[in-house]
Design a protein around this motif. Structure first.
Motif, short mmCIF file in Angstrom:
data_model
loop_
_atom_site.label_atom_id
_atom_site.label_comp_id
_atom_site.label_asym_id
_atom_site.label_seq_id
_atom_site.Cartn_x
_atom_site.Cartn_y
_atom_site.Cartn_z
N UNK A 328 141.03 -17.56 61.84
CA UNK A 328 141.81 -17.28 60.64
C UNK A 328 141.41 -15.95 60.02
N UNK A 329 140.13 -15.69 59.89
CA UNK A 329 139.70 -14.45 59.25
C UNK A 329 140.02 -13.24 60.11
N UNK A 330 140.03 -13.41 61.43
CA UNK A 330 140.31 -12.27 62.30
C UNK A 330 141.77 -11.81 62.19
N UNK A 331 142.65 -12.71 61.85
CA UNK A 331 144.03 -12.30 61.61
C UNK A 331 144.09 -11.37 60.40
N UNK A 332 143.29 -11.69 59.40
CA UNK A 332 143.20 -10.83 58.23
C UNK A 332 142.59 -9.48 58.61
N UNK A 333 141.55 -9.51 59.46
CA UNK A 333 140.91 -8.28 59.92
C UNK A 333 141.92 -7.40 60.64
N UNK A 334 142.70 -7.98 61.53
CA UNK A 334 143.69 -7.20 62.27
C UNK A 334 144.71 -6.57 61.33
N UNK A 335 145.14 -7.33 60.34
CA UNK A 335 146.13 -6.81 59.40
C UNK A 335 145.58 -5.67 58.56
N UNK A 336 144.35 -5.83 58.05
CA UNK A 336 143.82 -4.87 57.08
C UNK A 336 142.98 -3.76 57.70
N UNK A 337 142.26 -4.05 58.79
CA UNK A 337 141.33 -3.06 59.32
C UNK A 337 141.98 -2.10 60.32
N UNK A 338 142.89 -2.60 61.14
CA UNK A 338 143.45 -1.75 62.20
C UNK A 338 144.08 -0.47 61.64
N UNK A 339 144.88 -0.52 60.58
CA UNK A 339 145.42 0.74 60.04
C UNK A 339 144.31 1.69 59.57
N UNK A 340 143.23 1.14 59.07
CA UNK A 340 142.14 1.98 58.58
C UNK A 340 141.35 2.58 59.76
N UNK A 341 141.26 1.83 60.85
CA UNK A 341 140.64 2.39 62.05
C UNK A 341 141.49 3.54 62.60
N UNK A 342 142.80 3.38 62.55
CA UNK A 342 143.68 4.45 63.01
C UNK A 342 143.49 5.71 62.16
N UNK A 343 143.36 5.53 60.86
CA UNK A 343 143.07 6.66 59.98
C UNK A 343 141.75 7.32 60.35
N UNK A 344 140.74 6.47 60.63
CA UNK A 344 139.41 6.98 60.96
C UNK A 344 139.43 7.79 62.25
N UNK A 345 140.16 7.32 63.24
CA UNK A 345 140.24 8.05 64.50
C UNK A 345 140.87 9.42 64.27
N UNK A 346 141.82 9.50 63.35
CA UNK A 346 142.46 10.79 63.05
C UNK A 346 141.61 11.65 62.12
N UNK A 347 140.50 11.11 61.63
CA UNK A 347 139.67 11.85 60.69
C UNK A 347 140.20 11.85 59.28
N UNK A 348 140.95 10.78 58.93
CA UNK A 348 141.60 10.71 57.62
C UNK A 348 141.13 9.53 56.79
N UNK A 349 139.97 8.96 57.14
CA UNK A 349 139.47 7.80 56.38
C UNK A 349 138.80 8.25 55.09
N UNK A 350 139.22 7.71 53.96
CA UNK A 350 138.61 8.13 52.69
C UNK A 350 137.27 7.43 52.45
N UNK A 351 136.43 8.03 51.65
CA UNK A 351 135.14 7.42 51.34
C UNK A 351 135.27 6.52 50.12
N UNK A 352 136.08 5.47 50.29
CA UNK A 352 136.25 4.51 49.21
C UNK A 352 136.67 3.18 49.82
N UNK A 353 136.48 2.10 49.07
CA UNK A 353 136.70 0.76 49.62
C UNK A 353 138.15 0.38 49.74
N UNK A 354 139.03 1.04 48.99
CA UNK A 354 140.43 0.63 49.01
C UNK A 354 141.22 1.29 50.13
N UNK A 355 140.54 2.07 50.96
CA UNK A 355 141.19 2.65 52.13
C UNK A 355 142.23 3.69 51.80
#
Length: 355
Positions: A328-355
């Motif tokens: 159940x929690x991993x479905x939440x991880x996929x929804x919320x984390x994957x877009x932020x990982x994509x940002x990080x790969x592009x070098x666009x991840x902000x230094x804040x918790x709200x992504x």
């Protein structure tokens, strides 16, 4: 598996649990009496599914076997995360155990809809397992696949009701999430449903990986969201890192040499933070203040992943979902984390918790 992990709060809790149980003496006859009174109970009104397996069910586990004579109705969770599995199976426990975060009923936001109006009793392990309180609940099944349960704990709990812990050799924490799901599902007579949960998550990861081929082969580090006891606690390959490797990432090599005991996290001192640098770093921060705490620890702020916008800083709920590492929690991880990982790969991840 946030759990899952030995969270900084859980590390001390585990030590207290072992110390407290060694000093606690219970009267076996009284516990057996409590167990017998639990034999005949009314059906749990909060269940939303029916069992598909035939009872009795026998579960082999680390300390022997548990025989569950009929569909359990009064399930007590003494582990840190198993309520997620039960709720997704349509089985509502009568008691959960607080890990950290002080969520209502020890149920996190990704699972609250499944909890509905039920209000399980919340147990604490601050001073060890609450045997007398557990016995007073008259359970007909006790589940602790992610509980750090020792053999001494098991023997005392098994006097109260059939008790299920993790598979032999799985260790006190970090048991494989698939194995935990199968064990819990079998214990409540819903094996097929448990397999469906596992398959659903595995297929969701495969789909996300296919949508993001840029993840494949990149290195990634996963760290808790702040130093504890003078170290940053970082996860070596295979220790609750599936949420990254199943997406195509490769866990940063070399962390194993900083693991003080088998099956634990790498403990990275301030002067060694360079070893976690990677194409992407995920810090499981739980507040904006924690972001600054991480950045001020050792050389963190100068890591190429941090200076280049490749570091993800989570919020509290996303961190909890990663730590829980349930279907159940991993479905939440996929929804919320994957877009932020994509940002990080592009070098666009902000230094804040709200992504």
């Amino acid at each position: 598996m946030i759990a899952p992990k030995l969270h900084r709060a859980t590390a001390t809790t585990a030590a207290r649990l072992l110390a407290a149980t060694s000093a606690l003496v219970l009267v076996g006859v009284a516990l057996t009496a409590c167990s017998s009174t639990a034999a005949a109970v009314a059906e749990n009104p909060d269940y939303t599914t029916e069992p598909s397996d035939t009872f009795p069910v026998t579960i082999e586990h680390e300390y022997g076997q548990a025989v569950i004579p009929s569909e359990p109705q009064r399930i007590v969770v003494v582990g840190l995360t198993e309520q997620d599995i039960l709720l997704e199976l349509g089985v509502t426990p009568i008691a959960t155990t607080e890990w950290y975060g002080e969520q209502p009923s020890a149920v996190w936001p990704w699972a609250t809809e499944l909890l509905g109006d039920a209000e399980p009793t919340v147990l604490s392990t601050t001073d060890g397992l609450e045997y007398e309180k557990i016995a007073s609940l008259k359970p007909d099944l006790i589940i602790g696949t992610n509980s750090g349960m020792t053999e001494e704990n098991y023997e005392k709990l098994a006097q109260i009701a059939p008790t299920v812990t993790n598979e032999e050799g799985a260790g006190l924490y970090f048991a494989d999430w698939q194995d935990q799901t199968r064990t819990v599902a079998r214990a409540v007579g819903r094996s097929a449903q448990g397999e469906a949960l596992i398959t659903g998550v595995e297929e969701a990861y495969a789909a996300a990986a296919a949508e993001h081929p840029e993840f494949a082969g990149l290195t990634a580090s996963f760290s808790q969201g702040g130093p504890w006891d003078g170290n940053m606690w970082v996860y070596p390959d295979g220790l609750n890192t599936d949420f990254l490797t199943d997406l195509g990432f490769t866990i940063t090599p070399g962390l194993e040499q900083y693991v003080p005991s088998e099956g634990g996290q790498a403990q990275i001192a301030a002067e060694n933070m360079g070893v976690i640098d990677a194409d992407v770093i995920v810090f499981a921060t739980e507040s904006p203040d924690a972001v600054q705490e991480v950045l001020q620890f050792g050389t963190t702020s100068s890591l190429s992943a941090v200076t280049g916008g490749h570091a993800v800083f989570t919020d509290e709920v996303l961190a909890g979902a990663i730590y829980f590492l349930t279907p159940l929690s991993q479905k939440y991880v996929l929804e919320k984390l994957v877009p932020r990982l994509a940002d990080a790969v592009r070098g666009e991840a902000p230094q804040r918790t709200d992504g």
